[in-house]
Scaffold this motif. Structure first.
Motif, mmCIF file in Angstrom:
data_model
loop_
_atom_site.group_PDB
_atom_site.id
_atom_site.type_symbol
_atom_site.label_atom_id
_atom_site.label_comp_id
_atom_site.label_asym_id
_atom_site.label_seq_id
_atom_site.Cartn_x
_atom_site.Cartn_y
_atom_site.Cartn_z
ATOM 1 N N ASP A 37 1.065 -1.104 0.249
ATOM 2 C CA ASP A 37 0.491 -0.103 -0.203
ATOM 3 C C ASP A 37 1.169 0.860 -0.277
ATOM 4 O O ASP A 37 0.615 2.859 0.283
ATOM 5 N N ARG A 38 2.292 0.750 -0.019
ATOM 6 C CA ARG A 38 2.651 2.463 -0.235
ATOM 7 C C ARG A 38 3.613 2.559 -0.995
ATOM 8 O O ARG A 38 4.210 3.045 -1.374
ATOM 9 N N TYR A 39 3.378 1.911 -2.656
ATOM 10 C CA TYR A 39 3.729 2.233 -3.668
ATOM 11 C C TYR A 39 2.680 2.506 -4.621
ATOM 12 O O TYR A 39 1.324 2.188 -4.186
ATOM 13 N N ALA A 40 3.236 3.304 -5.480
ATOM 14 C CA ALA A 40 2.428 3.840 -6.901
ATOM 15 C C ALA A 40 2.185 2.504 -7.737
ATOM 16 O O ALA A 40 3.568 1.869 -8.076
ATOM 17 N N TYR A 41 1.604 2.466 -8.865
ATOM 18 C CA TYR A 41 0.883 1.460 -9.407
ATOM 19 C C TYR A 41 0.620 2.235 -11.326
ATOM 20 O O TYR A 41 0.007 3.563 -10.605
ATOM 21 N N SER A 42 0.749 1.707 -11.936
ATOM 22 C CA SER A 42 0.146 2.181 -13.426
ATOM 23 C C SER A 42 0.121 0.613 -14.383
ATOM 24 O O SER A 42 0.908 -0.388 -14.324
ATOM 25 N N TYR A 43 -1.212 0.575 -13.905
ATOM 26 C CA TYR A 43 -1.697 -0.514 -15.089
ATOM 27 C C TYR A 43 -2.319 -0.007 -16.214
ATOM 28 O O TYR A 43 -3.407 0.251 -16.425
ATOM 29 N N SER A 44 -1.453 -0.426 -17.012
ATOM 30 C CA SER A 44 -1.505 -0.073 -18.444
ATOM 31 C C SER A 44 -1.647 1.640 -18.815
ATOM 32 O O SER A 44 -2.551 1.808 -19.838
ATOM 33 N N GLY A 45 -1.241 2.453 -17.936
ATOM 34 C CA GLY A 45 -1.377 3.614 -17.526
ATOM 35 C C GLY A 45 -2.505 3.634 -16.945
ATOM 36 O O GLY A 45 -2.515 5.501 -17.044
ATOM 37 N N THR A 46 -2.651 2.959 -15.997
ATOM 38 C CA THR A 46 -4.243 3.710 -15.187
ATOM 39 C C THR A 46 -3.337 3.959 -13.166
ATOM 40 O O THR A 46 -2.905 2.166 -13.156
ATOM 41 N N ALA A 47 -3.787 4.664 -13.201
ATOM 42 C CA ALA A 47 -2.865 5.155 -11.590
ATOM 43 C C ALA A 47 -3.204 4.500 -10.537
ATOM 44 O O ALA A 47 -4.225 4.735 -10.767
ATOM 45 N N ALA A 48 -2.571 4.094 -9.928
ATOM 46 C CA ALA A 48 -3.709 3.542 -7.961
ATOM 47 C C ALA A 48 -2.020 3.713 -7.264
ATOM 48 O O ALA A 48 -1.073 4.016 -7.689
ATOM 49 N N GLY A 49 -2.719 2.975 -6.181
ATOM 50 C CA GLY A 49 -1.419 2.733 -5.154
ATOM 51 C C GLY A 49 -1.683 4.417 -4.404
ATOM 52 O O GLY A 49 -2.211 5.236 -4.569
ATOM 53 N N ASP A 50 -0.065 4.513 -4.031
ATOM 54 C CA ASP A 50 0.340 6.056 -3.496
ATOM 55 C C ASP A 50 0.754 6.470 -4.134
ATOM 56 O O ASP A 50 1.890 6.984 -5.150
ATOM 57 N N PRO A 51 0.020 7.979 -4.773
ATOM 58 C CA PRO A 51 1.086 8.606 -5.537
ATOM 59 C C PRO A 51 2.599 9.080 -4.932
ATOM 60 O O PRO A 51 2.901 10.109 -6.396
ATOM 61 N N ASP A 52 2.166 9.871 -3.975
ATOM 62 C CA ASP A 52 3.340 10.161 -2.940
ATOM 63 C C ASP A 52 4.992 9.283 -2.813
ATOM 64 O O ASP A 52 5.725 10.041 -2.394
ATOM 65 N N SER A 53 4.517 7.924 -3.454
ATOM 66 C CA SER A 53 5.830 7.159 -3.233
ATOM 67 C C SER A 53 7.026 7.119 -4.096
ATOM 68 O O SER A 53 6.634 7.388 -5.035
#
Length: 224
Positions: A37-53
């Motif tokens: 939950d402390r990471y930012a993710y990109s799912y084929s361009g869709t952002a998720a997770g912690d944007p400040d990670s």
């Protein structure tokens, strides 16, 4: 990078229960996936997770994208491993960096960023055996959270009897509280690597497949 396909499983549990999460990560090694939950993710361009990670994990999604919002709240977490890797020790961290192949600078960047998150959060990691220590941790988990027992690529190290023991252990534990098992493991019968979610409650278990995944988190195909 496995956190990229584990994250939607946690989102699923949080959405279905409406509760914050308590997480036990079995075979946690250095505890990186424990901090999903402390990471930012990109799912084929869709952002998720912690944007400040400081760490962003990218993963290609095939066919349907997984549901990745809202971000799950984690109120309690612990890692379990027979031989935990303590990256707060500078010598251990340098050794892990030395094991990254020289032609993989992106992998080294991810590792360094993940180590930075561990140094910031200092997650609790317990040295112990899965089948003997796990019941103690389950009993310790807060009752007002949805308990998730997670393992990824631990199955090959367990015998058939140990697999049955683990399942029975979780069934027995569910007599007093519901819990969820998130497993990302290879499966010869299904010929691939799969993300499965098993709900244990009242001494019974219900298992369903969430996704087909690449073992190193390069891609996932959400099938739930």
């Amino acid at each position: 990078r496995r956190s990229a396909f584990l994250y939607p499983a946690y989102v699923t549990v949080a959405a279905e229960t409406g509760l914050p999460l308590a997480v036990i990560d079995a075979g946690t090694s250095a505890g990186f996936n424990l901090l999903f939950d402390r990471y930012a993710y990109s799912y084929s361009g869709t952002a998720a997770g912690d944007p400040d990670s400081a760490l962003e994990l990218t993963i290609d999604t095939r066919s349907t994208k997984p549901t990745t919002t809202p971000a799950p709240e984690v109120t309690w977490r612990v890692g379990l491993d027979q031989n935990p890797i303590d990256v707060t020790d500078p010598d251990v961290a340098r050794w892990m960096e030395a094991l990254v192949w020289g032609d993989q600078p992106e992998r080294l960047r991810r590792l360094d960023a993940a180590i930075g998150v561990v140094l910031e959060v200092r997650p609790r990691v317990v040295a112990g055996d899965l089948l003997t220590t796990l019941p103690e941790l389950i009993a310790e988990a807060p009752s007002d959270a949805a308990l998730c027992v997670t393992h990824s690529f631990v199955a090959p190290y367990l015998s058939a009897e140990e697999h049955r023991h683990l399942d029975r252990l979780l069934i027995d534990a569910s007599a007093t509280r519901p819990l969820y098992r998130i497993g990302a493991e290879g499966d010869r019968l299904r010929d691939g690597t799969f993300l499965d979610l098993t709900h244990y409650e009242g001494g019974a278990a219900s298992k369903r497949q969430l996704a087909i995944v690449h073992h190193h988190g390069e891609w996932m195909e959400w099938t739930a």
